[in-house]
Design an enzyme around this catalytic site. Structure first.
Site, PDB file in Angstrom:
ATOM      1  N   VAL A  18       5.219   0.015  -5.356  1.00  0.00           N
ATOM      2  CA  VAL A  18       5.017   1.247  -6.014  1.00  0.00           C
ATOM      3  C   VAL A  18       5.163   2.432  -5.482  1.00  0.00           C
ATOM      4  O   VAL A  18       5.872   3.474  -5.771  1.00  0.00           O
ATOM      5  CB  VAL A  18       3.558   1.239  -6.950  1.00  0.00           C
ATOM      6  CG1 VAL A  18       3.422   2.703  -7.494  1.00  0.00           C
ATOM      7  CG2 VAL A  18       3.290   0.063  -7.823  1.00  0.00           C
ATOM      8  N   LYS A  99      -6.278  -0.819  -9.506  1.00  0.00           N
ATOM      9  CA  LYS A  99      -7.200  -0.985 -10.597  1.00  0.00           C
ATOM     10  C   LYS A  99      -8.586  -1.940 -10.220  1.00  0.00           C
ATOM     11  O   LYS A  99      -9.350  -1.758 -10.783  1.00  0.00           O
ATOM     12  CB  LYS A  99      -6.332  -1.826 -11.574  1.00  0.00           C
ATOM     13  CG  LYS A  99      -5.820  -3.072 -10.967  1.00  0.00           C
ATOM     14  CD  LYS A  99      -4.601  -3.749 -11.981  1.00  0.00           C
ATOM     15  CE  LYS A  99      -3.544  -2.933 -12.111  1.00  0.00           C
ATOM     16  NZ  LYS A  99      -2.588  -3.325 -10.736  1.00  0.00           N
ATOM     17  N   GLY A 128       0.895   0.663 -16.495  1.00  0.00           N
ATOM     18  CA  GLY A 128       2.189   1.012 -16.003  1.00  0.00           C
ATOM     19  C   GLY A 128       2.585   2.181 -16.612  1.00  0.00           C
ATOM     20  O   GLY A 128       1.842   3.228 -16.332  1.00  0.00           O
ATOM     21  N   ILE A 130       2.942   3.169 -19.508  1.00  0.00           N
ATOM     22  CA  ILE A 130       2.272   3.416 -20.812  1.00  0.00           C
ATOM     23  C   ILE A 130       1.024   4.402 -20.391  1.00  0.00           C
ATOM     24  O   ILE A 130       0.022   4.147 -19.855  1.00  0.00           O
ATOM     25  CB  ILE A 130       1.636   2.159 -21.526  1.00  0.00           C
ATOM     26  CG1 ILE A 130       2.736   1.391 -21.800  1.00  0.00           C
ATOM     27  CG2 ILE A 130       1.134   2.731 -23.084  1.00  0.00           C
ATOM     28  CD1 ILE A 130       2.246  -0.031 -22.531  1.00  0.00           C
ATOM     29  N   GLU A 184       3.139 -12.797  -8.052  1.00  0.00           N
ATOM     30  CA  GLU A 184       2.852 -12.869  -6.477  1.00  0.00           C
ATOM     31  C   GLU A 184       2.857 -14.518  -6.073  1.00  0.00           C
ATOM     32  O   GLU A 184       2.860 -15.233  -6.987  1.00  0.00           O
ATOM     33  CB  GLU A 184       1.604 -12.191  -6.033  1.00  0.00           C
ATOM     34  CG  GLU A 184       1.312 -10.879  -6.356  1.00  0.00           C
ATOM     35  CD  GLU A 184       2.123 -10.063  -5.557  1.00  0.00           C
ATOM     36  OE1 GLU A 184       2.516 -10.254  -4.476  1.00  0.00           O
ATOM     37  OE2 GLU A 184       2.263  -8.765  -6.008  1.00  0.00           O
ATOM     38  N   ASP A 195      -6.343  -9.383 -13.517  1.00  0.00           N
ATOM     39  CA  ASP A 195      -5.617  -8.208 -13.480  1.00  0.00           C
ATOM     40  C   ASP A 195      -5.896  -7.380 -14.982  1.00  0.00           C
ATOM     41  O   ASP A 195      -6.434  -6.131 -14.959  1.00  0.00           O
ATOM     42  CB  ASP A 195      -4.214  -8.375 -13.251  1.00  0.00           C
ATOM     43  CG  ASP A 195      -3.407  -7.116 -13.461  1.00  0.00           C
ATOM     44  OD1 ASP A 195      -3.351  -6.439 -12.303  1.00  0.00           O
ATOM     45  OD2 ASP A 195      -2.766  -6.698 -14.565  1.00  0.00           O
ATOM     46  N   LYS A 199      -8.110  -3.628 -15.757  1.00  0.00           N
ATOM     47  CA  LYS A 199      -7.503  -2.726 -16.532  1.00  0.00           C
ATOM     48  C   LYS A 199      -8.428  -2.405 -17.827  1.00  0.00           C
ATOM     49  O   LYS A 199      -8.639  -1.161 -18.312  1.00  0.00           O
ATOM     50  CB  LYS A 199      -6.051  -3.051 -16.783  1.00  0.00           C
ATOM     51  CG  LYS A 199      -5.023  -2.994 -15.760  1.00  0.00           C
ATOM     52  CD  LYS A 199      -3.911  -3.630 -16.278  1.00  0.00           C
ATOM     53  CE  LYS A 199      -2.765  -3.699 -15.116  1.00  0.00           C
ATOM     54  NZ  LYS A 199      -1.457  -4.228 -15.491  1.00  0.00           N
TER      55      LYS A 199
END
Length: 398
Positions: A18, A99, A128, A130, A184, A195, A199
């Site tokens: 990122v 996050k 991401g 959005i 990963e 994950d 979020k």
């Protein structure tokens, strides 16, 4: 009083996917009033050629008088927490993409930023590209919101897309996701649903104004999924998707969950493929609105980070209107819902109690039940269920 910032000089922590994506976006856009002043990384020898001043000492960033915005883009949760907290306490605005850190420390960080009157922005941490958080803050700022649910993890969705669209095995699809950088080497965060969970916690704060700790939410992934589960979904003309869901049960109670769902063709997220995310926001009078975009990757997420950065040119802050409302819903796991439950060994059938059973199947190779269970019991036995040779998925009627 001047509410604008003339120049943003970024002190950036991390130069992974990122961080590099953000740098690439800035080089292409060349904004006049945004620049990276300095980057802090663990191993400076790996980043000598990035064309930016680098250091491995966090204090170099914090003591740099030119830096007026901290951008935190590292994977280490505890290190990210220390960086963000220290920056806010110094009165420096922060943009964060971590996050997991936010999901575990959100309430404390909100209180610090309110006390210090400084911004903490993190739209890039959820979905991401959005802008779901900004939209929930600015547009859906009333009591009419019923639910926010959708595909919040691009890696698991990529795997499931390959399984259902190209008949790849789960194992091969996972390996491909890893080769392409969507998953990963240890894919537990993605395929285990964690994950998505982090979020969902962040999104729920902005959608409904309440903070729910990770351990209070039932979370189950696709790591135990087998070919027989895929075949069941196909027979029922459905697809398996990992869905994060925050939904009002009634006007006063809110439920949260992260788990696979058997999605029917008429649902918006049925057709969300590959590494894309899709979020469905449902309201009392406007019914459903759908947000769709890339949920992973350096450039999409880097672009979302830049959106948060440039918002600081106008001193933008989240207002947390719903958090300060007197009409917040109460979180509960006290409700029943329908699931598909596949098990191999008879003793695994006894792991949970079904309120009622609609359908059952037994064979030499696999067994399943379709029936109603309580969310409270699933949460209580979550660790046992994740370790057992079983697979379960929410199975709504429509």
């Amino acid at each position: 009083m001047n509410n604008t910032m003339k120049q943003i000089n970024i002190g950036m922590f991390g130069y992974g996917t990122v961080g590099k994506g953000l740098h690439d976006v800035l080089k292409q856009i060349c904004p006049e009033n945004v620049r990276i002043e300095q980057v802090c990384v663990l191993h400076t020898e790996k980043h000598q050629d990035i064309g930016l001043p680098i250091t491995n000492r966090p204090e170099d960033i914090f003591n740099n008088p030119a830096v007026n915005l901290i951008v935190e883009l590292i994977s280490d949760e505890e290190a990210a927490y220390c960086i963000v907290k220290h920056a806010l306490q110094k009165g420096l605005p922060v943009v964060s993409g971590n996050k997991k850190m936010l999901a575990n420390h959100l309430e404390e960080l909100i209180e610090i930023q309110e006390r210090q009157q400084v911004a903490l922005l993190y739209d890039a941490s959820a979905c991401g590209s959005i802008p779901v958080i900004r939209n929930l803050e600015e547009y859906y700022d009333n009591d009419l919101l019923i639910s926010v649910k959708g595909i919040l993890n691009g890696s698991s969705n990529f795997i499931l897309s390959k399984v259902f669209n190209e008949d790849m095995s789960y194992k091969d699809a996972l390996q491909l996701a890893q080769q392409l950088g969507f998953a990963e080497a240890d894919p537990t965060l993605d395929i285990g649903g964690w994950d998505t969970l982090y979020k969902l916690i962040i999104i729920t704060m902005h959608a409904f104004g309440i903070y729910i700790r990770p351990e209070q939410i039932f979370t189950f992934g696709i790591g135990n999924m087998k070919e027989c589960d895929i075949n069941f979904a196909r027979e029922k003309r459905r697809r398996i998707k990992v869905v994060g869901c925050a939904e009002k049960i009634d006007s006063e109670r809110l439920s949260l969950s992260v788990m696979p769902q058997l999605i029917s063709r008429q649902k918006y997220i049925y057709s969300v493929e590959d590494e894309f995310n899709g979020v469905v926001i449902k309201g009392l009078f406007y019914y459903k609105q759908f947000m769709f975009g890339r949920g992973a990757g350096g450039h999409p997420t880097g672009s979302a980070v830049l959106s948060d950065i440039t918002a600081q040119l106008y001193r933008y802050k989240y207002e947390y209107k719903k958090r300060n409302s007197l009409r917040k819903p109460t979180f509960t796991n006290d409700f029943t819902f329908r699931i598909y439950y596949r098990y191999t060994h008879k003793e695994d059938l006894r792991l949970i109690s079904f309120v009622n059973i609609e359908e059952s199947y037994n064979s030499a190779h696999n067994n399943y039940i379709v029936g109603t269970v309580t969310m409270a019991e699933l949460l209580q036995k979550a660790d046992t269920l994740r370790k057992a040779d079983i697979f379960l998925a929410a199975y709504p009627l429509d």
